[in-house]
Design a protein around this motif. Sequence first.
Motif, mmCIF file in Angstrom:
data_model
loop_
_atom_site.group_PDB
_atom_site.id
_atom_site.type_symbol
_atom_site.label_atom_id
_atom_site.label_comp_id
_atom_site.label_asym_id
_atom_site.label_seq_id
_atom_site.Cartn_x
_atom_site.Cartn_y
_atom_site.Cartn_z
ATOM 1 N N THR A 29 0.800 -1.220 0.000
ATOM 2 C CA THR A 29 0.000 0.000 0.000
ATOM 3 C C THR A 29 0.835 1.273 0.000
ATOM 4 O O THR A 29 0.480 2.243 -0.646
ATOM 5 C CB THR A 29 -0.956 -0.007 1.211
ATOM 6 O OG1 THR A 29 -1.687 -1.244 1.221
ATOM 7 C CG2 THR A 29 -1.927 1.160 1.142
ATOM 8 N N VAL B 155 -2.023 -5.741 2.272
ATOM 9 C CA VAL B 155 -2.400 -4.338 2.118
ATOM 10 C C VAL B 155 -2.538 -3.724 3.508
ATOM 11 O O VAL B 155 -2.670 -4.434 4.509
ATOM 12 C CB VAL B 155 -3.712 -4.187 1.326
ATOM 13 C CG1 VAL B 155 -3.579 -4.796 -0.061
ATOM 14 C CG2 VAL B 155 -4.893 -4.820 2.078
ATOM 15 N N LEU C 293 -7.365 -1.059 -2.662
ATOM 16 C CA LEU C 293 -6.161 -1.627 -2.065
ATOM 17 C C LEU C 293 -5.733 -2.906 -2.785
ATOM 18 O O LEU C 293 -4.554 -3.102 -3.094
ATOM 19 C CB LEU C 293 -6.390 -1.914 -0.583
ATOM 20 C CG LEU C 293 -6.504 -0.707 0.351
ATOM 21 C CD1 LEU C 293 -6.999 -1.143 1.730
ATOM 22 C CD2 LEU C 293 -5.155 0.000 0.471
#
Length: 368
Positions: free
Chosen positions: A98, A126, A147
């Motif tokens: 991320t 994520v 994400l």
Amino acid sequence: MPDSSELLLAVEFAGTGLHPASWRRDDSRAEDLFTARYWSDLVGSADRAGVDFAFLPDNFGVTSAENTVRGRLEAVGIAARLSTATSRIGLIPTATVTHTEPFHVAKAIQTIDHTTLGRAGWEVAVTRGDAPTRLFGRKEAQHDGSLWAEAHEAAEVASRLWDSWEDDAEIRDVETGRFVDRDKLHYIDFEGEYFSVKGPSITPRSPQGQPLIAVTISDEHSFDFAAARADLVRIRATDLRAAEDLADRVRAAANGRRLHVLLDVDLLLAASDGDATDDFSRLEDWAGAHYRPETVLHRGTSRGLVELLDGVRGVDGVVLRPLALSSTTQRLVADVLPALRPAAELVTGTLRERLGLDRPANRFTSAH
């Protein structure tokens, strides 16, 4: 499906243990948590005992709780250190996509694959929420669909970078002074919604060609990622029948693509069931909150764990997640592994070779 003697066995090495109060135990070794010795001792003992994979969890969140360990070492860095402290076990750190660049993650995992002679993997994850986003200050928080779409792109970028050097790109021609054949280094020219990466990697293609991709299923988005991209799929289920059903769903969604499904099992081992109950109650009292397992939980003796694993069906292996890491690892090494694999000859080689997975052909070579 394998019986317990054939199950793939992994251990998740999470701080002093999965339980937030585990550091308060006298045997936690919390004072060593930020030393190389701590990780080398625990993962090294699992390596020698025959554990197949060491999962090294990580995230960007900083807990605000007063009664737990707030800091951690970075998982990819731990795996790099362990490459010289182990000889067989697969090293699979978590690297969240991320707030990172896939170019950096790809070369780090590829480097570990080189230094371990083919024992590296990458658990893709994520990072949700506003608080971690503020740590970086680069973009707004994303919804789950975004994400995981980003995770798909990051994994694709990494896969292309891992192929960007052909296997015989290094020629090391002393007479001409040519170390590489430039015609065998390739721009990946990836253009996506989240990343634009030209490449090539700075790291030559590694022993596995493509290090293993792992993911833990936690929702429909991670399920889709697992079915499309993962070699190792971690699942959580509160009973063995539900685990078997979920494993069947994952394999069906993969449409014939080869993958291995591993069931997470939380555990706290002690000399007796009564001792394990007392140990657990003490952890709960210290934490001031109730631990709620998301998956199968074994709280008892090593023999009880062996009996539990004898009943596991429909999955390829288990990921053992100790609530108290140091003490439980000692019991796994001393009692559980010898019972599951008595006098077994430990298989060596790259992770792909041991799992029966082909070394992927290089996409750029194939395109010639």
